[in-house]
Design an enzyme around this catalytic site. Structure first.
Site, PDB file in Angstrom:
ATOM      1  N   HIS A  68      -5.992 -19.367  12.963  1.00 55.42           N
ATOM      2  CA  HIS A  68      -7.306 -19.869  12.561  1.00 55.42           C
ATOM      3  C   HIS A  68      -8.013 -18.881  11.650  1.00 55.42           C
ATOM      4  CE1 HIS A  68     -11.383 -21.477  12.649  1.00 55.42           C
ATOM      5  NE2 HIS A  68     -11.773 -20.236  12.947  1.00 55.42           N
ATOM      6  N   GLY A 107     -11.056   3.742  -1.041  1.00 59.28           N
ATOM      7  CA  GLY A 107     -12.026   4.664  -0.475  1.00 59.28           C
ATOM      8  C   GLY A 107     -13.395   4.086  -0.188  1.00 59.28           C
ATOM      9  N   CYS A 165      -7.762 -26.048  14.642  1.00 59.36           N
ATOM     10  CA  CYS A 165      -8.975 -26.838  14.854  1.00 59.36           C
ATOM     11  C   CYS A 165      -8.678 -28.334  14.918  1.00 59.36           C
ATOM     12  CB  CYS A 165      -9.988 -26.542  13.751  1.00 59.36           C
ATOM     13  SG  CYS A 165     -10.756 -24.900  13.888  1.00 59.36           S
ATOM     14  N   ASP A 177       0.863  -1.171   0.000  1.00 66.16           N
ATOM     15  CA  ASP A 177       0.000   0.000   0.000  1.00 66.16           C
ATOM     16  C   ASP A 177       0.906   1.229   0.000  1.00 66.16           C
ATOM     17  OD1 ASP A 177      -1.800   2.005   0.481  1.00 66.16           O
ATOM     18  OD2 ASP A 177      -2.788   1.032   2.161  1.00 66.16           O
ATOM     19  N   GLN A 209     -10.552   6.276  -6.975  1.00 69.36           N
ATOM     20  CA  GLN A 209     -11.240   6.935  -5.873  1.00 69.36           C
ATOM     21  C   GLN A 209     -12.553   7.551  -6.381  1.00 69.36           C
ATOM     22  OE1 GLN A 209     -10.687   6.840  -2.714  1.00 69.36           O
ATOM     23  NE2 GLN A 209      -8.552   6.241  -2.456  1.00 69.36           N
ATOM     24  N   GLY A 232       0.749   4.002   1.437  1.00 64.57           N
ATOM     25  CA  GLY A 232       0.821   4.794   2.652  1.00 64.57           C
ATOM     26  C   GLY A 232      -0.142   5.961   2.653  1.00 64.57           C
ATOM     27  N   GLY A 233      -0.860   6.148   1.544  1.00 66.25           N
ATOM     28  CA  GLY A 233      -1.792   7.265   1.450  1.00 66.25           C
ATOM     29  C   GLY A 233      -2.838   7.252   2.547  1.00 66.25           C
ATOM     30  N   PHE A 234      -3.426   6.098   2.794  1.00 68.80           N
ATOM     31  CA  PHE A 234      -4.470   6.007   3.817  1.00 68.80           C
ATOM     32  C   PHE A 234      -3.915   6.366   5.187  1.00 68.80           C
ATOM     33  CE2 PHE A 234      -6.785   3.686   7.098  1.00 68.80           C
ATOM     34  CZ  PHE A 234      -8.092   4.103   6.847  1.00 68.80           C
ATOM     35  N   CYS A 280     -13.811 -26.837  10.004  1.00 73.34           N
ATOM     36  CA  CYS A 280     -12.508 -26.269   9.644  1.00 73.34           C
ATOM     37  C   CYS A 280     -11.407 -27.310   9.827  1.00 73.34           C
ATOM     38  CB  CYS A 280     -12.221 -25.037  10.512  1.00 73.34           C
ATOM     39  SG  CYS A 280     -10.629 -24.246  10.162  1.00 73.34           S
ATOM     40  N   CYS A 308      -8.077 -26.416   9.751  1.00 72.13           N
ATOM     41  CA  CYS A 308      -6.825 -25.712  10.016  1.00 72.13           C
ATOM     42  C   CYS A 308      -6.050 -26.418  11.129  1.00 72.13           C
ATOM     43  CB  CYS A 308      -7.089 -24.253  10.383  1.00 72.13           C
ATOM     44  SG  CYS A 308      -7.630 -23.970  12.084  1.00 72.13           S
ATOM     45  N   ASP A 312      -7.743  -7.411   0.897  1.00 74.25           N
ATOM     46  CA  ASP A 312      -6.946  -7.400   2.122  1.00 74.25           C
ATOM     47  C   ASP A 312      -7.777  -6.761   3.210  1.00 74.25           C
ATOM     48  OD1 ASP A 312      -5.572  -4.562   3.172  1.00 74.25           O
ATOM     49  OD2 ASP A 312      -6.404  -4.476   1.157  1.00 74.25           O
TER      50      ASP A 312
END
Length: 376
Positions: free
Chosen positions: A340, A221, A314, A92, A194, A94-96, A309, A311, A271
């Site tokens: 998990h 956004g 679990c 990313d 945006q 870094g704008g956010f 699950c 994983c 993400d």
């Protein structure tokens, strides 16, 4: 990079494919665990690869620029070598983070002057040096530097913000195309679309981004306070314009139900900090919905977190044991919970890909979209 479409749903815009990068293939739709400062909190690279089955992780330019700094990353040979992750990385811009600093930053045509949240030191981010920083970090996918306006911005502010973002995007493209990768592999720039919740601004942003002909595109956004249906509408507006033969990345989204619905509208990459952040507070995702493992009802429960699950958590540990770890404030509890939840998100996108490949996405969506939409 090359995106190959493998299957498409006949009743929606959902599709699955493969994005080929120099650090390996990424099967889409895909969820990217967030490794903000060079690590996915509570898990290491081996667990991400072997247990969680992550194909790509995300790092953040703002945080990595401040710590450990580009000098350290360059000396190490890039983030892949620094954190022992040999699969793709997306950063990313870094704008956010910069724009969330509020009074600690100032926006100009040149870029953004801001003060570090760590020590108050003063810094400048411009479209050009953000491209340079991401080159030095060594990301496979580099995000354009943009202004991320508040979700409820008025039209005038949103319009001016978008026009600034578009000018910055052109500068990002020029800078990246005039420089070379530092570590011998291809790096791709994704523009960020945006426009807040205004249809005409979103259309304008998407058309401008497409005209720059990059290898993928991001939608930013959203999921910043608007209703889910408004978010879905904006995704549809944008994805009608973005190319069918290139990947689309919806930034910072979201619940499992959000992911299913966004896939239905043509999104490929996701993400979100939600699975790891919620896990550290004992809030877990299951195929039946969400649960808080710290609740007293699990004190004597010797069953797994989720019977559906498979994983490593679990398979080996009970709800009672995990609750005990949280009650005793043992750090292992947070580690197991994070593993998990990240596994669940990865499994979700895997099941979506399988459903698309087997022409069963409609049924999968009908069964799980509402069930998994609840926020913990």
């Amino acid at each position: 990079m090359k995106y190959t479409l493998l299957a498409k749903d006949k009743n929606s815009d959902a599709r699955c494919g493969v994005l080929t990068t120099d650090h390996g293939n990424i099967e889409t739709p895909i969820f990217m665990p967030v490794g903000t400062v060079g690590t996915v909190k509570a898990v290491h690279a081996r667990e991400l690869k072997e247990d969680i089955k992550a194909q790509i992780i995300l790092g953040n330019t703002y945080h990595l620029y401040l710590r450990p700094g580009t000098e350290v990353l360059e000396e190490a040979g890039g983030l892949h070598k620094f954190n022992s992750w040999d699969r793709p990385i997306l950063t990313d811009s870094g704008g956010f983070q910069v724009f969330s600093l509020g009074d600690c930053r100032k926006i100009t045509e040149e870029g953004v002057v801001f003060r570090s949240h760590i020590d108050g030191s003063k810094h400048l981010f411009t479209p050009e040096n953000v491209m340079d920083i991401q080159r030095k970090i060594g990301a496979d996918i580099i995000m354009a530097f943009d202004e991320c306006p508040p979700g409820q911005s008025e039209y005038g502010y949103a319009k001016n913000s978008l026009e600034l973002t578009q000018r910055w995007l052109e500068r990002c493209v020029k800078r990246l195309d005039s420089t070379e990768p530092l570590y011998g592999y291809h790096q791709s720039l994704f523009p960020i679309v945006q426009g807040c919740t205004f249809r005409d601004l979103r259309e304008k942003a998407a058309e401008h981004a497409v005209a720059l002909d990059r290898e993928g595109y991001a939608i930013g956004g959203l999921a910043v306070g608007e209703e889910a249906e408004v978010m879905y509408e904006m995704i549809q507006v944008v994805n009608r314009i973005l190319p069918q033969d290139k990947p689309r990345y919806l930034m910072g989204v979201g619940t499992p139900g959000n992911i299913i619905e966004a896939v239905a509208r043509g999104v490929d990459f996701f993400d979100c900090v939600m699975p790891a952040r919620n896990a550290r507070h004992g809030k877990l995702f299951t195929w039946q919905g969400t649960m808080n493992i710290k609740n007293a009802q699990y004190k004597l429960d010797d069953g797994p977190i989720d019977p559906q699950c498979d994983c490593p958590v679990c398979r080996k540990f009970s709800r009672a044991y995990l609750r005990h770890l949280f009650t005793a404030q043992e750090m292992l509890g947070m580690r197991l919970a994070v593993m998990h939840n990240l596994y669940f998100y990865n499994k979700l996108t895997q099941r979506i890909r399988t459903a698309l490949d087997e022409d069963e996405f409609d049924a999968f969506r009908a069964e799980y979209s509402r069930k998994l939409a609840e926020k913990v």
